[in-house]
Design an enzyme around this catalytic site. Structure first.
Site, PDB file in Angstrom:
ATOM      1  N   GLY A 194      -8.511 -12.479   8.618  1.00 45.53           N
ATOM      2  CA  GLY A 194      -7.361 -11.647   8.903  1.00 45.53           C
ATOM      3  C   GLY A 194      -6.625 -10.290   8.670  1.00 45.53           C
ATOM      4  CB  ILE A 220      -4.644 -24.092  23.009  1.00 43.70           C
ATOM      5  CG1 ILE A 220      -5.474 -22.749  23.350  1.00 43.70           C
ATOM      6  CG2 ILE A 220      -2.910 -24.091  23.861  1.00 43.70           C
ATOM      7  CD1 ILE A 220      -5.948 -23.303  24.547  1.00 43.70           C
ATOM      8  CG  HIS A 276      -3.422 -11.324  23.265  1.00 43.14           C
ATOM      9  ND1 HIS A 276      -4.374 -12.132  23.474  1.00 43.14           N
ATOM     10  CD2 HIS A 276      -4.437 -10.772  24.643  1.00 43.14           C
ATOM     11  CE1 HIS A 276      -5.943 -12.346  24.302  1.00 43.14           C
ATOM     12  NE2 HIS A 276      -5.404 -11.324  25.372  1.00 43.14           N
ATOM     13  CG  ASP A 324       5.702 -18.370  27.310  1.00 40.11           C
ATOM     14  OD1 ASP A 324       4.204 -18.257  26.924  1.00 40.11           O
ATOM     15  OD2 ASP A 324       6.198 -17.743  28.144  1.00 40.11           O
ATOM     16  N   GLY A 376       2.745 -20.926  27.443  1.00 40.41           N
ATOM     17  CA  GLY A 376       1.268 -20.505  28.169  1.00 40.41           C
ATOM     18  C   GLY A 376       0.148 -19.814  27.311  1.00 40.41           C
ATOM     19  CG  ASP A 380      -3.586 -15.582  24.605  1.00 36.91           C
ATOM     20  OD1 ASP A 380      -2.813 -15.540  23.154  1.00 36.91           O
ATOM     21  OD2 ASP A 380      -5.208 -15.276  24.695  1.00 36.91           O
ATOM     22  CD  GLU A 392      -5.515  -6.409  17.398  1.00 34.12           C
ATOM     23  OE1 GLU A 392      -5.193  -7.790  16.789  1.00 34.12           O
ATOM     24  OE2 GLU A 392      -6.638  -6.334  18.073  1.00 34.12           O
TER      25      GLU A 392
HETATM   26  C1  GRF Z   1      -7.101 -10.092  16.738  1.00 36.01           C
HETATM   27  O1  GRF Z   1      -8.007  -9.224  17.229  1.00 36.01           O
HETATM   28  C2  GRF Z   1      -6.141 -10.514  17.522  1.00 36.01           C
HETATM   29  O2  GRF Z   1      -5.537 -10.083  18.144  1.00 36.01           O
HETATM   30  C3  GRF Z   1      -6.849 -11.372  18.068  1.00 36.01           C
HETATM   31  O3  GRF Z   1      -7.953 -11.707  16.668  1.00 36.01           O
HETATM   32  C4  GRF Z   1      -8.220 -10.633  15.808  1.00 36.01           C
HETATM   33  C5  GRF Z   1      -7.772 -11.134  14.637  1.00 36.01           C
HETATM   34  O4  GRF Z   1      -8.064 -10.192  13.630  1.00 36.01           O
HETATM   35  N1  GRF Z   1      -6.003 -12.128  18.607  1.00 36.01           N
HETATM   36  P1  GRF Z   1      -7.635 -10.429  12.099  1.00 36.01           P
HETATM   37  O5  GRF Z   1      -8.407 -11.874  12.442  1.00 36.01           O
HETATM   38  O6  GRF Z   1      -6.095 -10.514  11.989  1.00 36.01           O
HETATM   39  O7  GRF Z   1      -8.970  -9.840  11.750  1.00 36.01           O
END
Ligand code: GRF
Length: 217
Positions: A16, A96, A113, A145, A147, A149, A178
């Site tokens: 998280g 998913i 992602h 959507d 699909g 990712d 991110e």
């Molecule tokens: C992140 O890299 C996210 O993009 C991917 O899983 C990871 C999760 O990291 N889908 P966190 O749980 O937010 O630390």
């Protein structure tokens, strides 16, 4: 002027750190979003601890306690309705979702992602990027959507691949970006500055579009 905040649920499966970035953003009085609920499909993950520390209600809804994907999603949906959630942020959620669920939340469900989508969807993203020898990877926040990712992109950050990188080092570098882009994307959607129109992310003020790509310094 009092800001009307959108009620957000963050759905996680793990540590998280993106949830934390969203919590930190929403702590600002200027934020257009309020995290009203955290749901994890796995018990005992650190993201639940982060929610508890921030005083945010959290629920564990274990997918394997349900006989079907639909039954699991009904439980998710009930929890979302109970808390009158308006927007969903998937953040490291490793399931998913069905087309029906996504359709119900279309335009109101975001995902992050760790690649420059549409490159490298799915799992083992950084291994795929390293195997292809790309010089540039990154991350993207998109409207979800049906699909895997995929869906209209709201924001991307480009992150260089450095000689000697392995998947863990690259993942850690991308994760920092991110944390920069997810709060920004949530803010745009919650405030109505970005929205899903005819399968594309449209901005109220096209002047915001250049901010939707973060480039390495
Ligand atoms: C992140 O890299 C996210 O993009 C991917 O899983 C990871 C999760 O990291 N889908 P966190 O749980 O937010 O630390």
């Amino acid at each position: 002027m009092k800001i009307i905040r959108k009620k957000v649920c963050v759905i996680i499966s793990g540590s998280g750190s993106n949830l934390q970035a969203l919590i930190d953003h929403c702590a600002s009085e200027q934020s257009s979003a309020e995290i009203a609920l955290v749901i994890s499909n796995k018990p005992g993950v650190f993201g639940l601890e982060r929610a508890a520390r921030a005083g945010i209600p959290a629920r564990v809804i274990e997918h394997n306690a349900y006989e079907s994907r639909e039954a699991f999603e009904d439980a998710l949906d009930n929890a979302l309705q109970e808390e009158t959630i308006e927007l969903i942020c998937l953040a490291g959620f490793l399931r998913i979702l069905t087309a029906d669920f996504v359709e119900k939340w279309l335009g109101r469900i975001l995902n992050i992602h760790p690649s420059l989508l549409p490159a490298f969807p799915g799992l083992h993203v950084h291994e795929q990027a390293l195997a292809e020898g790309v010089r540039l990877s990154g991350c993207a926040v998109h409207f979800v959507d049906a699909g895997l990712d995929c869906g209209p992109i709201i924001i991307q950050a480009a992150v260089p691949v450095v000689p000697g990188d392995d998947a863990d080092r690259l993942a850690a570098r991308i994760l920092q970006s991110e944390h920069a882009i997810y709060p920004r994307a949530l803010e745009w959607v919650a405030s109505g500055r970005a929205r899903l129109v005819n399968g594309r992310c449209e901005f109220d003020n096209p002047g915001h579009v250049p901010d939707a790509l973060i480039w390495p310094a």
